[in-house]
Design a protein around this motif. Structure first.
Motif, PDB file in Angstrom:
ATOM      1  N   SER B 109       3.845   0.068 -12.946  1.00 27.66           N
ATOM      2  CA  SER B 109       3.202   1.262 -12.391  1.00 27.66           C
ATOM      3  C   SER B 109       3.051   1.073 -10.885  1.00 27.66           C
ATOM      4  N   PRO B 110       3.386   2.133 -10.135  1.00 25.65           N
ATOM      5  CA  PRO B 110       3.426   1.992  -8.674  1.00 25.65           C
ATOM      6  C   PRO B 110       2.033   1.804  -8.076  1.00 25.65           C
ATOM      7  N   LEU B 111       2.002   1.217  -6.896  1.00 25.96           N
ATOM      8  CA  LEU B 111       0.755   1.051  -6.144  1.00 25.96           C
ATOM      9  C   LEU B 111       0.979   1.648  -4.772  1.00 25.96           C
ATOM     10  N   ASP B 112       0.026   2.395  -4.284  1.00 25.45           N
ATOM     11  CA  ASP B 112       0.195   3.023  -2.970  1.00 25.45           C
ATOM     12  C   ASP B 112      -0.314   2.068  -1.895  1.00 25.45           C
ATOM     13  N   LEU B 113       0.621   1.269  -1.359  1.00 24.47           N
ATOM     14  CA  LEU B 113       0.216   0.224  -0.412  1.00 24.47           C
ATOM     15  C   LEU B 113       0.659   0.508   1.023  1.00 24.47           C
ATOM     16  N   TYR B 114       1.172   1.703   1.247  1.00 20.16           N
ATOM     17  CA  TYR B 114       1.632   2.023   2.606  1.00 20.16           C
ATOM     18  C   TYR B 114       1.112   3.385   3.026  1.00 20.16           C
ATOM     19  N   SER B 289       0.500  -6.176  -4.864  1.00 25.07           N
ATOM     20  CA  SER B 289       1.882  -5.712  -4.937  1.00 25.07           C
ATOM     21  C   SER B 289       2.093  -5.189  -6.347  1.00 25.07           C
ATOM     22  N   PRO B 290       3.024  -4.241  -6.541  1.00 28.43           N
ATOM     23  CA  PRO B 290       3.230  -3.703  -7.891  1.00 28.43           C
ATOM     24  C   PRO B 290       3.899  -4.710  -8.818  1.00 28.43           C
ATOM     25  N   VAL B 291       4.785  -5.552  -8.230  1.00 25.54           N
ATOM     26  CA  VAL B 291       5.415  -6.614  -9.010  1.00 25.54           C
ATOM     27  C   VAL B 291       5.250  -7.918  -8.233  1.00 25.54           C
TER      28      VAL B 291
END
Lengths: 468, 450
Positions: B109-114, B289-291
């Motif tokens: 599942s994606p993470l909004d890191l930017y 991080s997502p992965v």
């Protein structure tokens, strides 16, 4: 792997473009490196590998403002874009007169020949070195619980070209062996690290036999299992040759770097004054052949030279690069260094050492009634503004009535630089050097610290055994 | 936010994967990173230096008959050559059944890191922010700013392997740091502070003031007598010790006999006041991080729950050795190396009491506000700690005077078991990786002074 170069004409165009925005000085630093490494851990070769890097850094100065841009892309178009960006970044900086580019000469070259170039040694021979370490370390005792060994060799080709017309290319060959041993008795673990390093080819192992390196580490870890708790509080300290030099690196080395001096160091404004006892003569010398911290030109292209920093206790010199030298009104001493193309050069130590004295090591130990003998130091840290510093003893022994006694566990020693310099007492004649990595402003450079056996009147020892 | 096509569409990277397999590798993995950085150093309200960069690199990992080989380069075009070199290197490694190849577990599942506003805000605005922070450090005539630094990074990561893993993500963040000197009657003291966020509005503009206050609080500091006493650790100090604990919670360290926590899963390793988690899904955490660096989806892992060790951190190799499941903790310091195990955002969960309340419980002791020599004086294997320290002496529950040139010492496991209380003043910080902790009250440490 391919050899990376940037044409002279391209270099001239980049430098000219960088100056066109109003810079007073521009410099291109191009670095290519190739590394081979072997890692052994838990009785297995985990990875044999290596790799290469090519990168370029463009520095533009306008007065005392630096713009720096670096990239791993070497196409002319992207380098010219970098030059424009650096110029834009300087917009608004007070400009010196617009400098014109001197014609670049053909590069001066320097490389120290290796007897047995590491690049020509097969991986199998490097793997053999680490296996020899593993076997020797484990053979030292049942209580050796774990051994990890790292080998690497690194070739760095550093090219510097600047708007004053200077052009140089230096090749440096680094080699290092790291042996880390864990000894265990029940729940108690103790560790030791031996990590000799130098600039040489495989002939390095003639003076640093892998078996000796591994045995030294294993024996230290095992000795620490028998060690008592370290004592606590202020006491005299004797430092063994080599790694003891970390004391001076932290106590005053950083405080003498000209960028730190110009902003505020305990040694600011003290040239010509007495800052230490007469036993202290401290030298920084990057010209000593084969040492981990040595070089021929610094990373701005200034010729390396030996600098006497403190002479018989009197402060004689700072460590300068071009920019910081200007700030303190002195020429560069050839100490402008950078970790790699990703960093600006700043004043750094190279091989910093305390000059030998006239006593024997035994006399130095005998001069202390009750104190601590530090055979091996780990690292340390300093706040150069306040002068407060620390360093860690990784192998220590009690001194009782002038003789070495029981081993004691690791402890960190705390002190104030100026106080410790004044408290240096006896210095022996057995100079030795120990390699390490010095970290400053997020960049690490290879250095050595050196000294003979010597005594300090008093330092605070952070042990866990409280007397009385 | 998808990664710039320079990595995901790079033909040389695909060729490298195919080339490794064609050269006889059983499996292969490509790991590529592109980093763009900006760094501004300010001194006395003037820009001292400005550094910008765009750099990248690729690492190829190859598996042949249970052996692993590796090769890296900054030039992505050389990925196919790296693959061949990695294939040859593998012949020198020892075969190991736990050298498993990570397998795809489906989309993470994606993470909004930017946040795009990180880079779209102008350079001038960033310089203004730094000037404002530095100005805050002059709140008192005895304080002078020493070093102020803004830096931002945008990192694109791409990895693909021969077992169906294909992942990419972008992350970005900015860091602000302030170092201030206080000087009075020849006494010089130092204070620092740091703040990190995904974009400028998350940064603490009060940083300069905070650093100045820390330095001012130490003016007049003297040594203390040697002895044992209660110790309070300020959050940023606790974070640094927590990072050392984190090293011991790696399954790799435990399996190789290099952890002070030995084989203690299921047992009490700390006082019941202590709970520690590793949370790689925390959006504001810089270690998220997502992965992980092998492509395995990340998670939140409870490591210590009310003092009991519940889990270690695993990558796919350590998990295979232990018959456990990866916690998504594979980490590489850079594309130049193979993955080990590392915490992401390592956190001590906060308790209920404010720092003042915890101080109130101390009859005589030290509030440590700064430590030095952690990299050499804190041994993550033996657990022995001996550090330089500064802080404020507490008597009858109140601060009475500042203290300097102290060494504090103890043993990690004893210290963890001696944590009497955990504060409510949780701070997440980029100190020592990414760590978070409130103030900790420790029953006893040895203090060395005069």
């Amino acid at each position: 792997m391919t050899s990376a170069t940037v044409e002279s004409s391209t270099l001239e165009r980049i430098l000219a473009r960088a100056l066109a925005a109003g810079g007073s000085f521009a410099e291109v630093y191009l670095e290519q490196s190739e590394r081979a490494s072997v890692r052994l851990d838990d009785g297995k070769i985990e990875a044999a590998g290596g790799g290469g890097e090519v990168g370029l850094g463009l520095r533009v100065l306008s007065g005392d403002v630096s713009a720096y841009a670096y990239s791993t892309h070497l196409e002319e178009a992207s380098l010219l874009e970098m030059a424009d960006q650096a110029g834009r970044a300087l917009k608004g900086a007070p400009s010196g007169s617009t400098a014109t580019l001197s014609v670049l000469s053909a590069p001066k070259r320097h490389s120290v020949p290796e007897e047995e170039p590491a690049a020509r040694i097969g991986t199998a021979d490097k793997v053999d070195i680490v296996w020899r370490c593993d076997r020797s370390a484990r053979a030292c005792g049942r209580e050796v619980r774990q051994v990890s060994v790292g080998y690497f060799d690194l070739l760095r080709r550093i090219s510097v070209a600047n708007s004053s017309g200077w052009r140089s290319e230096e090749e440096r060959h680094y080699i290092r062996l790291l042996v880390h041993v864990v000894a265990a008795r029940g729940d108690v673990l103790q560790t030791a690290l031996e990590a000799p390093a130098g600039q040489a080819g495989f002939e390095f192992f003639r003076s640093n036999p892998p078996e000796s390196v591994a045995e030294t580490a294993a024996k230290r870890a095992l000795t620490m299992l028998d060690a008592e708790l370290a004592p606590t509080g202020p006491m005299p300290v004797v430092l063994a040759p080599g790694s003891g030099g970390v004391l001076f690196h932290e106590a005053c080395g950083h405080g003498l770097e000209a960028d730190i001096v110009s902003k505020g160091s305990v040694y600011k404004g003290k040239l010509g004054e007495t800052v230490g006892s007469p036993a202290v003569t401290l030298i920084d010398d990057p010209t000593i052949s084969g040492l981990w911290g040595s070089y021929y030109w610094d990373d701005e292209g200034t010729p390396a030279r030996r600098s006497v920093l403190i002479e018989d206790g009197v402060l004689r010199s700072y460590l300068c690069d071009r920019l910081s030298g200007e700030k303190v009104g002195l020429p560069s001493t050839g100490n402008g260094r950078r970790e790699d193309y990703r960093h600006l050069p700043i004043p750094r130590m190279s091989n910093i050492f305390l000059a030998p004295g006239k006593y024997s090591p035994e006399e130095v130990v005998a001069s202390v009634d009750s104190g601590l003998f530090a055979r091996k130091l780990g690292g340390g840290e300093v706040n150069p503004e306040t002068g407060d510093f620390v360093f860690t003893v990784s192998e220590g022994y009690l001194i009782r009535k002038g003789r070495l006694g029981a081993p004691v566990r690791g402890a960190t020693l705390v002190g104030s630089g100026p106080t410790v310099l004044r408290s240096a007492r006896l210095v022996a004649d057995d100079l030795g050097f120990d390699p390490g990595t010095c970290g400053k402003e997020g960049q690490g450079v290879p250095v050595t610290c050196g000294q003979p056996t010597m005594s300090i009147a008093e330092m605070t020892v952070g042990g866990t055994r409280v007397e009385g | 936010m998808t990664v710039n096509g320079s990595l995901t569409d790079n033909e040389a990277l695909t060729k490298a994967l195919e080339g490794a397999l064609a050269a006889g590798a059983d499996d292969a993995e490509i790991f590529a990173v592109r980093t763009r950085r900006l760094s501004i150093r300010l001194y006395q309200q003037r820009v001292e230096s400005l550094t910008s960069s765009d750099s990248e690199g690729v690492g190829v990992r190859v598996w042949v008959g249970g052996r692993v080989g590796y090769q890296y380069h900054t030039s992505l075009d050389l990925a196919p050559e790296c693959a061949l070199a990695a294939r040859e290197n593998a012949d020198h490694a020892t075969p190991d059944p736990s050298n498993v190849v990570p397998e795809s577990e489906g989309e993470a599942s994606p993470l909004d890191l930017y946040r795009p506003e990180l880079t779209s805000v102008s350079l001038e605005e960033k310089i203004e922010l730094l000037r404002e922070v530095e100005q805050g450090a002059r709140s008192d005539p005895r304080a002078r700013p020493r070093d102020h630094h803004y830096s931002e990074q945008v990192i694109d990561v791409f990895m693909v392997n021969s077992r169906g893993i294909r992942a990419s993500y972008r992350m970005g963040y900015a860091t602000l740091s302030s170092w201030v000197i206080a000087e009075e009657k020849g006494d010089v003291q130092s204070g620092w502070s740091i703040s990190a966020a995904r974009s400028l509005d998350g940064l603490d503009r009060n940083l300069g003031r905070q650093a100045a206050d820390r330095a001012l609080a130490l003016l007049g500091a003297e040594k203390i007598p040697t002895g044992k006493a209660s110790v309070l650790l300020d959050p940023l100090v606790a974070c640094q010790l927590l990072a050392v604990v984190g090293g011991g919670l790696s399954a790799e360290a435990v399996q190789k006999g290099r952890s002070p926590f030995g084989h203690l899963v299921g047992e009490a390793v700390a006082s019941p006041a202590v709970s520690i988690v590793d949370d790689a899904r925390l959006v504001e955490g810089l270690g998220s991080s997502p992965v992980d660096d092998e492509g395995i989806p990340t998670q939140r892992t409870v490591l210590v729950e009310q003092g009991v060790l519940k889990s270690l951190l695993h990558n796919s190799q350590t998990a295979s050795r232990a018959g456990a499941v990866s916690t998504g903790s594979a980490a590489r310091p850079s594309f130049r190396g193979t993955p080990g195990v590392s915490p992401s955002n390592l956190l001590i969960l906060p308790g209920g009491a404010a720092q003042k309340e915890l101080m109130g419980k101390v009859d005589e002791g030290l509030l440590v506000t700064d430590v030095s020599g952690v990299h050499s004086g804190a041994n993550p294997v033996s657990g022995e700690i001996s550090l330089g320290a500064k802080g404020l002496w507490i008597k009858g529950g109140k601060v009475v005077r500042p203290v300097r040139e102290v060494a504090i010492a103890g043993q990690l496991r004893e210290l963890l078991q001696g944590i009497e209380a955990v504060g409510s003043d949780f701070v997440l910080s980029p100190v020592a990786g990414s760590t978070g902790s409130p103030t900790l009250l420790l029953r006893e440490m040895t203090l060395s002074g005069a």
